[in-house]
Scaffold this motif. Sequence first.
Motif, mmCIF file in Angstrom:
data_model
loop_
_atom_site.group_PDB
_atom_site.id
_atom_site.type_symbol
_atom_site.label_atom_id
_atom_site.label_comp_id
_atom_site.label_asym_id
_atom_site.label_seq_id
_atom_site.Cartn_x
_atom_site.Cartn_y
_atom_site.Cartn_z
ATOM 1 N N TRP A 1 -7.688 -24.357 -13.004
ATOM 2 C CA TRP A 1 -8.290 -25.628 -12.623
ATOM 3 C C TRP A 1 -9.054 -26.286 -13.775
ATOM 4 O O TRP A 1 -9.324 -27.477 -13.705
ATOM 5 C CB TRP A 1 -9.234 -25.419 -11.439
ATOM 6 N N VAL A 2 -9.400 -25.507 -14.786
ATOM 7 C CA VAL A 2 -10.108 -26.023 -15.962
ATOM 8 C C VAL A 2 -9.275 -25.631 -17.186
ATOM 9 O O VAL A 2 -9.586 -24.648 -17.866
ATOM 10 C CB VAL A 2 -11.541 -25.433 -16.056
ATOM 11 N N PRO A 3 -8.228 -26.387 -17.460
ATOM 12 C CA PRO A 3 -7.260 -25.998 -18.487
ATOM 13 C C PRO A 3 -7.855 -25.768 -19.878
ATOM 14 O O PRO A 3 -7.284 -25.019 -20.671
ATOM 15 C CB PRO A 3 -6.267 -27.164 -18.520
ATOM 16 N N GLY A 4 -8.973 -26.366 -20.167
ATOM 17 C CA GLY A 4 -9.597 -26.182 -21.470
ATOM 18 C C GLY A 4 -10.009 -24.747 -21.747
ATOM 19 O O GLY A 4 -10.197 -24.356 -22.902
ATOM 20 N N LEU A 5 -10.123 -23.938 -20.714
ATOM 21 C CA LEU A 5 -10.499 -22.525 -20.881
ATOM 22 C C LEU A 5 -9.311 -21.629 -21.204
ATOM 23 O O LEU A 5 -9.484 -20.509 -21.688
ATOM 24 C CB LEU A 5 -11.152 -21.999 -19.599
ATOM 25 N N ARG A 6 -8.120 -22.098 -20.898
ATOM 26 C CA ARG A 6 -6.934 -21.239 -20.954
ATOM 27 C C ARG A 6 -6.731 -20.586 -22.317
ATOM 28 O O ARG A 6 -6.588 -19.368 -22.421
ATOM 29 C CB ARG A 6 -5.689 -22.034 -20.573
#
Length: 125
Positions: free
Chosen positions: A71-76
């Motif tokens: 849900w928070v792609p920046g963490l991937r």
Amino acid sequence: MDYLIIALQLIVGLSILNVWLVQPKKNTKWRGGNATTIFEEFEAYGLPIWSVYVVGIIKVVLAVGLIVAIWVPGLRYYAALGLAAMLAGSVLMHLKISDPLYKSFPAALFLLLCLVIAFVPGASL
């Protein structure tokens, strides 16, 4: 491709959480040396007992981050790369104590999956 990456994030994240939160005292064929628990495994690697807690916290946080990254792609990218580094350490520990190669298979597989998750086209940086 997005659904495949999400599936991989769930597989890796939930598997790491399972090892560290559900089954740390379970004897499995993947444990290093002749260890029957995660504490014995770290002892077999010649690591201090406190390192179990440090590594466990890091792996759990990164696994949760990998799941949250759905849900928070920046963490991937960061969660996957962090887990890849930790899993590389796991593989090296198995090699350090001359474990049979099959014992390092799960760590090596999840390391590879983390690299796929981190570097698939469109990974958020």
